[in-house]
Design an enzyme around this catalytic site. Structure first.
Site, PDB file in Angstrom:
ATOM      1  NE  ARG A  19      -0.409  -1.071   4.743  1.00 38.84           N
ATOM      2  CZ  ARG A  19      -0.867  -1.055   5.948  1.00 38.84           C
ATOM      3  NH1 ARG A  19      -1.905  -0.459   6.284  1.00 38.84           N
ATOM      4  NH2 ARG A  19      -0.170  -1.626   7.079  1.00 38.84           N
ATOM      5  CB  ILE A  21       5.203   5.538  -0.590  1.00 40.22           C
ATOM      6  CG1 ILE A  21       6.600   6.045  -1.541  1.00 40.22           C
ATOM      7  CG2 ILE A  21       6.074   4.760   0.694  1.00 40.22           C
ATOM      8  CD1 ILE A  21       6.273   6.671  -2.660  1.00 40.22           C
ATOM      9  CE  LYS A  41       2.596  -6.461  11.339  1.00 39.15           C
ATOM     10  NZ  LYS A  41       2.426  -5.743  12.663  1.00 39.15           N
ATOM     11  CG  ASP A  62       6.037  -8.368  11.884  1.00 31.76           C
ATOM     12  OD1 ASP A  62       6.801  -7.380  11.909  1.00 31.76           O
ATOM     13  OD2 ASP A  62       5.485  -8.593  13.119  1.00 31.76           O
ATOM     14  CB  VAL A  63      10.099  -5.837   8.223  1.00 29.13           C
ATOM     15  CG1 VAL A  63       9.816  -6.040   7.093  1.00 29.13           C
ATOM     16  CG2 VAL A  63       9.698  -4.519   8.974  1.00 29.13           C
ATOM     17  CG  ASN A  89       8.338   1.459   1.559  1.00 30.48           C
ATOM     18  OD1 ASN A  89       8.425   2.521   1.401  1.00 30.48           O
ATOM     19  ND2 ASN A  89       6.942   0.848   1.958  1.00 30.48           N
ATOM     20  CE1 TYR A 154       8.948   7.969  10.785  1.00 30.22           C
ATOM     21  CE2 TYR A 154       9.720  10.322  10.532  1.00 30.22           C
ATOM     22  CZ  TYR A 154       9.446   9.044   9.919  1.00 30.22           C
ATOM     23  OH  TYR A 154       9.547   8.926   8.640  1.00 30.22           O
ATOM     24  CE  LYS A 158      11.755   6.216   8.378  1.00 35.22           C
ATOM     25  NZ  LYS A 158      11.929   5.077   7.712  1.00 35.22           N
TER      26      LYS A 158
END
Length: 229
Positions: A19, A21, A41, A62-63, A89, A154, A158
């Site tokens: 879904r 991007i 997922k 599930d990463v 991603n 967050y 990143k």
């Protein structure tokens, strides 16, 4: 025609590809002629995209679970016999929170998803990428460099992804594996004006930052230059 087929014969793995991007990244590689294996997922959306796009394979994953990522790699090699590119991603931007509203447990879970998932899949994929001098694309965010209000956890994840990408690019250059990051953000100027242009950066050629926070829960804008870098 060259633009359509320049990834012909190449095999690409995309995480979080069901879904948003992630689905756009899957479509871009399919349009460039690649065979794409993607995970998510959300099995319902993943299966629907797999049915829509010829040349794709969906693997529920599930990463944050290393076993799931091992299955993703083994399924890719079983079906196609090679691996040329990994796009990390999958990730999440929590709702806005002041630092005192966050918790160590929530931060650990975000690290598992946004950082350790990228690290683990990269580690598992590298032996196969080295065989074909492939490439890794990590989807990061410019807020990891410039910061973002009410998003301390967050931003930390990143920033770590971007730093890890730079280190990997140095280590893997001897194997001919390219490691790049892309910031798919809306950029914000000093006056707060939003510019939705995608930012595409290459650690070994363009390490300079440009501003741009994600909105909560979003992946930012797209980047038409994604396949092949």
């Amino acid at each position: 025609m060259a633009a359509v087929t320049r990834y012909s014969g190449k095999v690409v793995v995309v995480t979080g590809g069901g879904r948003g991007i992630g689905a756009g990244i899957v479509r871009a590689f399919v349009d460039s002629g690649a065979q794409v294996v993607f995970c998510d997922k959300d099995e319902a959306r993943g299966r629907a995209l797999e049915q829509e796009l010829v040349g794709t394979v969906f693997v529920p994953c599930d990463v944050t679970q290393e076993g799931d990522l091992q299955t993703l790699i083994s399924e890719t090699l079983s079906r196609f016999g090679r691996l040329d590119c990994v796009v990390n991603n999958a990730g999440y931007h929590p709702p806005s929170q002041w630092p005192e509203e966050t918790s160590a447990q929530d931060f650990r879970q975000l690290l598992e998803l946004n950082l350790l998932g990228t690290y683990t899949l990269t580690k598992l994929a590298l032996p196969h990428l080295r065989k074909y001098r492939g490439n890794i694309i990590n989807i990061s965010s410019l807020v990891g460099t410039i910061g973002q209000s009410q998003a301390v956890t967050y931003v930390a994840t990143k920033g770590a992804v971007t730093a890890m990408t730079k280190a990997l690019a140095l280590d893997e250059s001897r194997h001919g594996v390219r490691v790049n990051w892309k910031h798919l953000d809306s950029t914000v100027g000093r006056a707060g004006n939003v510019d939705s242009r995608p930012q595409c950066h290459h650690p070994r050629r363009d390490p300079g930052p440009a501003p741009g926070p994600h909105g909560p829960g979003s992946r930012g804008g797209g980047c038409s230059r994604l396949p092949g870098l």
